[in-house]
Design a protein around this motif. Structure first.
Motif, PDB file in Angstrom:
ATOM      1  N   THR A 142      10.092   8.850   0.220  1.00 36.90           N
ATOM      2  CA  THR A 142      11.223   8.009   0.611  1.00 36.90           C
ATOM      3  C   THR A 142      11.535   8.168   2.076  1.00 36.90           C
ATOM      4  O   THR A 142      11.790   7.193   2.793  1.00 36.90           O
ATOM      5  N   ASP A 143      11.529   9.403   2.567  1.00 29.73           N
ATOM      6  CA  ASP A 143      11.755   9.641   3.998  1.00 29.73           C
ATOM      7  C   ASP A 143      10.689   8.963   4.836  1.00 29.73           C
ATOM      8  O   ASP A 143      10.966   8.425   5.900  1.00 29.73           O
ATOM      9  N   LEU A 144       9.438   8.970   4.354  1.00 36.59           N
ATOM     10  CA  LEU A 144       8.347   8.330   5.083  1.00 36.59           C
ATOM     11  C   LEU A 144       8.573   6.830   5.177  1.00 36.59           C
ATOM     12  O   LEU A 144       8.406   6.222   6.239  1.00 36.59           O
ATOM     13  N   HIS A 211       5.287  14.273  15.322  1.00 36.42           N
ATOM     14  CA  HIS A 211       6.223  15.053  14.536  1.00 36.42           C
ATOM     15  C   HIS A 211       6.146  14.692  13.060  1.00 36.42           C
ATOM     16  O   HIS A 211       6.275  15.581  12.185  1.00 36.42           O
ATOM     17  N   ARG A 212       5.941  13.398  12.776  1.00 40.04           N
ATOM     18  CA  ARG A 212       5.874  12.973  11.380  1.00 40.04           C
ATOM     19  C   ARG A 212       4.636  13.549  10.695  1.00 40.04           C
ATOM     20  O   ARG A 212       4.708  14.032   9.554  1.00 40.04           O
ATOM     21  N   ALA A 215       5.300  17.140  10.059  1.00 41.92           N
ATOM     22  CA  ALA A 215       6.219  17.328   8.933  1.00 41.92           C
ATOM     23  C   ALA A 215       5.524  17.066   7.600  1.00 41.92           C
ATOM     24  O   ALA A 215       5.730  17.797   6.622  1.00 41.92           O
ATOM     25  N   LEU A 216       4.682  16.033   7.556  1.00 37.78           N
ATOM     26  CA  LEU A 216       3.955  15.735   6.322  1.00 37.78           C
ATOM     27  C   LEU A 216       2.970  16.847   5.992  1.00 37.78           C
ATOM     28  O   LEU A 216       2.806  17.220   4.817  1.00 37.78           O
ATOM     29  N   SER A 217       2.306  17.357   7.014  1.00 38.90           N
ATOM     30  CA  SER A 217       1.366  18.466   6.781  1.00 38.90           C
ATOM     31  C   SER A 217       2.103  19.673   6.221  1.00 38.90           C
ATOM     32  O   SER A 217       1.649  20.293   5.243  1.00 38.90           O
ATOM     33  N   ASN A 218       3.238  20.015   6.837  1.00 42.44           N
ATOM     34  CA  ASN A 218       4.004  21.157   6.347  1.00 42.44           C
ATOM     35  C   ASN A 218       4.465  20.934   4.916  1.00 42.44           C
ATOM     36  O   ASN A 218       4.397  21.850   4.076  1.00 42.44           O
TER      37      ASN A 218
END
Length: 422
Positions: A142-144, A211-212, A215-218
């Motif tokens: 949803t954030d994506l 950054h996205r 964040a997705l990788s993390n």
């Protein structure tokens, strides 16, 4: 001699003026009239004045000519200096305009190149984002989607103003009403401000992309670790049979083809998603789901009083109280090894999930699968019944490791723990 009357101007002259010229024996004389004397004097004065003026002109002519020439030379030099100054100023303005134009063209070319690079990056990133949206938990997906919806296009009402950055690449850029083109200075400043705004927007989009991806990788690594940590008590480890995305291609050394930071982040995201997909595939091959969702447990695993003979006996599974005809669901991916009537189990289905794990579903009224069939998590195996050694409609469910029955509760607890991640 006669008496001559004079004019009222000269008064009365009794005798006229006589001029006598004697030359040898010859004597000549003549009388001079007053008007003749006046005329002669006037002519003499005129001649003398003319002579003096001519002499003065001849004396001062060179000085006058030299002064006039010098004055004309000074005037011409002043004009030439002014023209040279104007030319210098014009050259300076022209050079400045050319420099500004080159800088503007260079800025536009750089922005176009950056747009092209960001567009290529987006083409690489799009399938990865699609994978992430289907692999990551619903909250992260949803954030994506919200992040992608925030992108916009730089627009302008001025057809001569630079615009048209791809909406996927650019973010919202604030622009004012373009100034009329007849005001060149303001128009140049306006275009420069717009280019700077687009430059900042592209830089912000590129930073947000990086950054996205990070964040997705993390998030993918954390989710995968959470699933694997939850599965650790089952003794299951990742094997070569786990579902993984194919990889390969020609070998190109990094020293020969330097990798950009974007490609590094993209590769890291791909590794993270592969790890998460592998963890989820592994979890789907472990029987951690509920075979009868929403149905209460009527009997647990272990020692209990046998419902038929009343003696203490070992119960190798757990029973779910369910109505006859309710669906029985596969708790993990696997292959059906048995789908038949089996003694006290009645109509039973047995599934091999690999890694030494198997599940059994007994007392069914109807079997809907057959031996050798591959089933997936959530597939309907049959209908609840009371066949075999049973006192009423219910589902007998077993989990076996290397042929030995184990308590399904621990597996169901793991399923509840990682349900949101799956």
């Amino acid at each position: 001699m006669k008496k001559v009357k004079s004019s009222s101007i000269f008064g009365t002259i009794k005798e006229p003026h006589t001029i006598i010229i004697a030359r040898g024996d010859a004597i000549r004389h003549f009388s001079v009239k007053p008007w003749a004397a006046l005329l002669g004097g006037t002519l003499a004065l005129g001649f003398a004045g003319t002579y003096i003026l001519a002499t003065s002109y001849l004396v001062f002519r060179d000085d006058l000519i030299t002064g006039s020439v010098a004055r004309q030379a000074r005037i011409q030099q002043a004009y030439e200096d002014r023209i040279a100054a104007l030319r210098t100023q014009l050259d300076r303005v022209t050079s400045r305009q050319l420099l500004d134009r080159k800088l503007m063209e260079g800025k536009v070319a750089e922005l176009v190149q950056r747009q092209k690079r960001l567009s290529e990056q987006h083409q690489k990133l799009a399938p990865m984002l699609e994978r992430a949206s289907s692999t990551l938990p619903a909250e992260a997906a949803t954030d994506l989607a919200m992040d992608n919806d925030s992108d916009n296009v730089v627009r302008s009402d001025d057809s001569d103003t630079f615009y048209g950055i791809d909406p996927i690449i650019t973010g919202p850029t604030t622009t004012q009403k373009p100034v009329p083109l007849d005001d060149k200075t303001k128009a140049t400043v306006k275009k420069a401000a717009l280019l700077d705004s687009v430059d900042h927007s592209l830089a912000a989009i590129e930073t947000r992309q990086t950054h996205r991806m990070q964040a997705l990788s993390n998030s993918a690594y954390e989710t995968a670790d959470k699933i694997l940590d939850a599965l650790a008590p089952t003794g299951i480890k990742r094997t070569a049979t786990d579902e993984k995305a194919g990889a390969g291609g020609p070998l190109i050394l990094a020293s020969l083809n330097p990798v950009s930071p974007f490609d590094t982040k993209l590769a890291d995201l791909n590794d993270a998603l592969q790890r998460l997909e592998g963890a989820k595939a592994l979890a789907k091959a472990v029987p951690i789901a509920n075979p009868a969702p929403g149905m209460p447990v009527s009997s647990t695993f272990g020692m209990r009083k046998d419902p038929l003979i009343g003696m203490m006996a070992f119960h190798s599974g757990m029973d779910f109280r369910a109505t006859s005809g309710a669906s029985v669901l596969a708790t993990a991916n696997g292959t059906v090894t048995a789908a038949e009537y089996t003694g006290g189990y009645g109509n039973m289905v047995e599934i091999d999930h690999g890694n030494g794990l198997a599940t059994r579903y007994g007392h069914m009224s109807q079997i809907l699968v057959k031996a050798g069939q591959h089933v997936k998590l959530g597939d309907v195996l049959g209908k609840v019944g009371s066949t075999g050694r049973s006192t009423g409609p219910h589902l007998h469910y077993e989990v076996r490791r290397n042929g030995n029955p184990v308590d399904p509760v621990s597996f169901l607890a793991i399923g509840r723990k990682v349900k949101a991640e799956l």
